[in-house]
Design an enzyme around this catalytic site. Sequence first.
Site, PDB file in Angstrom:
ATOM      1  N   ARG A  51       0.796  -1.222   0.000  1.00 30.52           N
ATOM      2  CA  ARG A  51       0.000   0.000   0.000  1.00 30.52           C
ATOM      3  C   ARG A  51       0.832   1.276   0.000  1.00 30.52           C
ATOM      4  NH1 ARG A  51      -2.778  -3.932   1.706  1.00 30.52           N
ATOM      5  NH2 ARG A  51      -0.796  -4.441   2.648  1.00 30.52           N
ATOM      6  N   ARG A 101      11.012   3.864   3.566  1.00 30.66           N
ATOM      7  CA  ARG A 101      10.663   2.868   4.600  1.00 30.66           C
ATOM      8  C   ARG A 101      11.932   2.110   4.957  1.00 30.66           C
ATOM      9  NH1 ARG A 101       5.611  -1.126   4.599  1.00 30.66           N
ATOM     10  NH2 ARG A 101       4.682   0.865   5.170  1.00 30.66           N
ATOM     11  N   HIS A 129       4.609   5.710  11.654  1.00 28.66           N
ATOM     12  CA  HIS A 129       4.155   5.567  10.255  1.00 28.66           C
ATOM     13  C   HIS A 129       3.212   6.746   9.975  1.00 28.66           C
ATOM     14  CE1 HIS A 129       3.108   3.983   6.466  1.00 28.66           C
ATOM     15  NE2 HIS A 129       2.809   2.737   6.776  1.00 28.66           N
TER      16      HIS A 129
HETATM   17  N1   CP Z   1      -0.351  -0.055   5.843  1.00 30.81           N
HETATM   18  C1   CP Z   1       0.846  -0.323   5.303  1.00 30.81           C
HETATM   19  O1   CP Z   1       1.869   0.288   5.650  1.00 30.81           O
HETATM   20  O2   CP Z   1       0.826  -1.290   4.325  1.00 30.81           O
HETATM   21  P1   CP Z   1       2.077  -1.761   3.492  1.00 30.81           P
HETATM   22  O3   CP Z   1       3.037  -2.420   4.446  1.00 30.81           O
HETATM   23  O4   CP Z   1       1.540  -2.692   2.444  1.00 30.81           O
HETATM   24  O5   CP Z   1       2.721  -0.537   2.883  1.00 30.81           O
END
Ligand code: CP
Length: 303
Positions: A51, A101, A129
């Site tokens: 996402r 990230r 986050h």
């Molecule tokens: N919510 C979220 O951070 O999803 P992903 O790890 O798929 O980016």
Amino acid sequence: MRSINSITDLSVEELDELVHVAEDIIARPQYYAHKMEGKKLATLFFEPSTRTRLSFEAAMYELGGHVIGFSEANSSSAAKGESVADTVRTISCYADIIAMRHPKEGAPLVASMNATVPVINAGDGGHNHPTQTLADLLTIHRERGRFENLVVGVCGDLKFGRTVHSLIEAMSRYEGVRFVMVSPEELKVPSYVKQHLKVRNMPYTQTTDLLSVMPELDILYMTRVQKERFFNEDDYVRLKDSYILVPEKLETAKKDLIIMHPLPRVNEISVAIDTDPRACYFKQVLNGKYMRMALMLKLLEVA
Ligand code: CP
């Protein structure tokens, strides 16, 4: 030049402004379709993502810009031992803004101290986050029309759950909010998050029993027990199915409860909940794209 490491890097007024811009993007996407022409986003993902990375990328494309980047550390020179600082000094030569990230807490902060372009924390270890919280805030605003006077239940892995830490930091700035924290003893929220609540004089309770608090909740924010944060496989196996939301457990819930989850889910929300009108987790996914569009417009000062 401004970077975002924590949701508290944005004032309450700025959060309201981002929600407003995101709503405007939803209402008239064509107005924004060329705003980022000539701009490049670099997505530096040292840890897996579906996402966050793809919504950042879709956000930049929908604003008319371009995207470069990598989706795993092993396909970058980090695999040869290059530091985060040197990586972002390099990427600053190629891109106008960076979304990063990293499995290590604080890595995006180090990046922001060394980059010459804005850096957005797209999730750092078990810490923060902030852009997930932007997605969560737009969802709460669209579903409930306000942030004040809500009982926010957070359930699951509250120790390593970076989305929960950022959400609590954000929601604790609104009047009348009360937190109900539901977790196994071993996965309680870290003391620095509780300290944040104490400083703000925000009420909270802690319990291991989700069913006993269900009738109180306006928001139920479920989280995954994250295998990747455990050092000991046995502990993960013991704790992973601590909370599994199935329709029967919602019998005492409010009719206008909103059920949230940052995703990915494993077992903690049954797919039978997906058709419940209170399930909002796929709305969060879409709202994340609009809020990341709004955030990039703000950081690059594109009017
Ligand atoms: N919510 C979220 O951070 O999803 P992903 O790890 O798929 O980016």
